[in-house]
Design an enzyme around this catalytic site. Structure first.
Site, PDB file in Angstrom:
ATOM      1  N   LYS A 275      19.872  -6.353  26.226  1.00 18.39           N
ATOM      2  CA  LYS A 275      19.801  -5.880  24.846  1.00 18.39           C
ATOM      3  C   LYS A 275      18.414  -6.174  24.275  1.00 18.39           C
ATOM      4  O   LYS A 275      17.736  -7.082  24.744  1.00 18.39           O
ATOM      5  CB  LYS A 275      20.843  -6.635  23.991  1.00 18.39           C
ATOM      6  CG  LYS A 275      22.279  -6.200  24.216  1.00 18.39           C
ATOM      7  CD  LYS A 275      23.221  -6.957  23.275  1.00 18.39           C
ATOM      8  CE  LYS A 275      24.669  -6.556  23.496  1.00 18.39           C
ATOM      9  NZ  LYS A 275      24.969  -5.163  23.144  1.00 18.39           N
ATOM     10  N   ARG A 349      34.805  -3.952  28.374  1.00 20.44           N
ATOM     11  CA  ARG A 349      35.874  -3.143  28.979  1.00 20.44           C
ATOM     12  C   ARG A 349      36.142  -3.581  30.420  1.00 20.44           C
ATOM     13  O   ARG A 349      37.239  -3.404  30.924  1.00 20.44           O
ATOM     14  CB  ARG A 349      35.508  -1.653  28.873  1.00 20.44           C
ATOM     15  CG  ARG A 349      34.263  -1.265  29.624  1.00 20.44           C
ATOM     16  CD  ARG A 349      33.657   0.033  29.124  1.00 20.44           C
ATOM     17  NE  ARG A 349      33.004  -0.135  27.814  1.00 20.44           N
ATOM     18  CZ  ARG A 349      32.466   0.847  27.116  1.00 20.44           C
ATOM     19  NH1 ARG A 349      32.500   2.084  27.569  1.00 20.44           N
ATOM     20  NH2 ARG A 349      31.898   0.614  25.944  1.00 20.44           N
TER      21      ARG A 349
HETATM   22  N1  BES Z   1      29.425  -6.574  22.462  1.00 22.34           N
HETATM   23  C1  BES Z   1      28.904  -5.261  22.455  1.00 22.34           C
HETATM   24  C2  BES Z   1      29.374  -4.439  21.264  1.00 22.34           C
HETATM   25  C3  BES Z   1      28.929  -4.902  19.907  1.00 22.34           C
HETATM   26  C4  BES Z   1      27.859  -4.302  19.281  1.00 22.34           C
HETATM   27  C5  BES Z   1      29.626  -5.874  19.222  1.00 22.34           C
HETATM   28  C6  BES Z   1      27.473  -4.697  18.019  1.00 22.34           C
HETATM   29  C7  BES Z   1      29.229  -6.275  17.951  1.00 22.34           C
HETATM   30  C8  BES Z   1      28.167  -5.685  17.351  1.00 22.34           C
HETATM   31  C9  BES Z   1      29.344  -4.525  23.719  1.00 22.34           C
HETATM   32  O1  BES Z   1      29.483  -5.318  24.837  1.00 22.34           O
HETATM   33  C10 BES Z   1      28.279  -3.532  24.023  1.00 22.34           C
HETATM   34  O2  BES Z   1      27.189  -3.927  24.306  1.00 22.34           O
HETATM   35  N2  BES Z   1      28.638  -2.254  23.962  1.00 22.34           N
HETATM   36  C11 BES Z   1      27.723  -1.205  24.248  1.00 22.34           C
HETATM   37  C12 BES Z   1      28.446  -0.188  25.109  1.00 22.34           C
HETATM   38  C13 BES Z   1      27.560   0.854  25.712  1.00 22.34           C
HETATM   39  C14 BES Z   1      26.587   0.229  26.686  1.00 22.34           C
HETATM   40  C15 BES Z   1      28.429   1.868  26.401  1.00 22.34           C
HETATM   41  C16 BES Z   1      27.262  -0.585  22.943  1.00 22.34           C
HETATM   42  O3  BES Z   1      28.073  -0.457  22.012  1.00 22.34           O
HETATM   43  O4  BES Z   1      26.079  -0.264  22.847  1.00 22.34           O
HETATM   44 MN    MN Z   2      27.679  -5.595  25.868  1.00 21.92          MN
END
Ligand code: BES
Ligand code: MN
Ligand code: ZN
Length: 492
Positions: A275, A349
């Site tokens: 990230k 997931r």
């Molecule tokens: N933990 C994150 C989602 C999240 C984002 C929680 C902002 C709280 C605040 C999750 O694991 C994630 O990174 N999801 C990705 C999925 C994508 C790579 C398909 C996302 O939402 O960008």
């Molecule tokens: Mn994630």
């Protein structure tokens, strides 16, 4: 801080501060009228001057003469016809924050909304206790200097002897629900280096000990035996050992079992699909689903409803070590399905795939998973709603009914097969990312691929788990969202 029921007259009560409420645009009634009379019309004067309209959550602080209390707080209920239990929670939170400012050691209040609505006194007392305990929450475990507060006791004063039992049980239930939510908040507010999977497992063991629930912790070796390749894949990039935490409550032997399965991702760096650095600190909240499950199981352990609940927390870190999962890798989940990793940041997931499959293998008849799953959820709904994705409309209706009790807001998203086409893979049974469009649905429906035909619903709490805006009973930071809704679902 405890809430104590006292039989008597609020006018004569020995407390530093007293709190009464009144309806907007109406005459003073009940406790407010009695207090007004005892202090020579102080409240009615302020109302007559137009200084106080009793709008919802409006407060005025008065310094009365003729009462034992030095300070009097009047809180507005808004219009009587629009009063709800959720508003009572808010009013209680607003009132206690105003009342406990300054030097008050003892605050006395009455059940708000009793004379001006048709809600049961038990439900009103429960909401009052909930709002009070939720509003006083602070996360200061790691600060040397804590906020000073002289508040030592809240007295709930009721004259009628016949109402004492209902009020007492309302207070108890409200306290249990609020304390469970506050536990979830503290787990989420705690930093990732403290709140590791191991620490979540220790918290579960403590809950089991205190409430009499059964607790089992699956270690890495157990996960290997079960073939939990998706969970193990995510965990392999971290030095923190993963834990699959199981809490079991049996209140209806032989009856059906509800499983609540929480994402306990104690820090989400994104893994190799790293990230951006800005804002990454907030990914300590990625175990908020797991925290809600732990909080809910604590409350269920105390409330002892006539139902069976399996609480599961899938706990892991998501880190980018040399041995970490890579984009393009394929893992095999517990139910045998293979998954192509498109993004290692779509890890929630993956761990939940094994979590829900395990719940079904343990005999769950209904599965509800709860997770900070997607950024897309906030884009779709803003920060006011959590999302529901489900394969069973009856379960959705039950969740909505539970949310109507808790006052939390959930919005059902579509679950059409078209979305599932977005997560098919050319090399495996599924892929773990369906791209930017429709992310809430593709993320949710991916998890649904691991429950077979079991009725299932997924709650995406990514936008609601943490807040930068204070509300009447919600300080900034972790919200403990879903905890109280899950309890209501288990108690229905
Ligand atoms: N933990 C994150 C989602 C999240 C984002 C929680 C902002 C709280 C605040 C999750 O694991 C994630 O990174 N999801 C990705 C999925 C994508 C790579 C398909 C996302 O939402 O960008
Ligand atoms: Mn994630
Ligand atoms: Zn995550």
């Amino acid at each position: 801080m405890n809430i104590k029921l006292v039989q008597g007259d609020i006018v004569n009560i020995a407390a530093d501060t007293i709190v009464v409420s009144m309806v907007e645009g109406a005459e003073l009634t009940g406790a407010a009228a009695a207090v007004d009379k005892a202090c020579q019309g102080l409240i009615s004067n302020v109302v007559a001057q137009g200084e106080f309209k009793a709008k919802l959550n409006e407060t005025i602080v008065l310094y009365p003469q003729g009462l034992q209390a030095k300070k009097l707080v009047v809180v507005g209920l808004g219009e009587a016809a629009k009063l709800t239990i959720e508003k009572i929670r808010q009013i209680a939170g607003t009132a206690i924050k105003t009342a406990s400012k300054g030097k008050a050691g003892t605050v006395a209040t009455v059940v708000h909304g009793a004379g001006v609505s048709s809600f049961e006194v038990e439900a009103l007392a429960e909401a009052l206790a909930e709002g009070t305990v939720l509003a006083l929450y602070r996360y200061e475990d790691l600060k040397a200097k804590k906020t000073e507060s002289s508040l030592s006791e809240v007295l709930l004063v009721e004259q009628a002897g016949c109402k004492q039992c209902s009020i007492e049980s309302g207070i108890k239930k409200g306290e249990i629900l609020a304390q469970a939510t506050n536990l979830a908040r503290t787990l989420v507010n705690a930093p990732g280096n403290h709140m590791t999977p191991t620490h979540m497992a220790e918290t579960a063991l403590r809950i089991a000990q205190e409430t009499g629930l059964k607790c089992t912790i699956l270690e890495r070796a157990d996960m290997e035996v079960h073939g939990m390749g998706a969970l193990l894949g995510v965990a392999q990039g971290s030095v923190q050992p993963p834990k699959l935490i199981v809490l079991r409550y049996e209140g209806n032997p032989g009856g059906e079992t509800l499983a609540i399965v929480g994402k306990g991702l104690t820090f989400d760096s994104g893994g190799i699909s790293l990230k951006p650095g800005e804002g990454m600190w907030l990914m300590k909240d990625d175990m908020a689903g797991g925290a809600a499950v732990l909080g809910a199981m604590q409350a269920i352990g105390y409330l002892k409803p006539k139902s069976n609940v399996l609480g599961i927390v899938v706990a892991s870190e998501n880190m980018p070590a040399g041995g970490a999962l890579k984009p393009g890798d394929v893992v095999r989940a517990m139910n045998g399905k293979t998954i192509e990793i498109i993004s290692t940041d779509a890890e929630g997931r993956l761990i939940l795939a094994d979590g829900v499959a395990y719940a079904v293998a343990q005999g769950a008849n209904k599965v509800v998973d709860v997770a900070t799953l997607t950024g897309a959820c906030g884009v779709a709904l803003g920060q006011f709603y959590s999302a529901i994705v489900a394969n069973d409309e009856e379960l959705v209706a039950q969740i909505k009914a539970a949310a109507a009790i808790s006052g939390e807001r959930f919005w059902q998203m579509p679950g059409d097969d078209d979305y599932k086409e977005l997560i098919t893979s050319p090399v495996a049974d599924l892929k773990n990312s369906g791209g930017r469009m429709g992310g809430v649905m593709t993320g949710g429906l991916f998890i649904g691929e691991f429950v077979g035909n079991t009725p299932w619903a997924h709650l995406d709490i990514a936008p609601t788990a943490y807040t930068e805006t204070e509300k009447p009973y919600q300080p900034k930071g972790a919200t403990g969202v879903a905890t109280r809704t899950l309890v209501a679902l288990a108690c229905k």
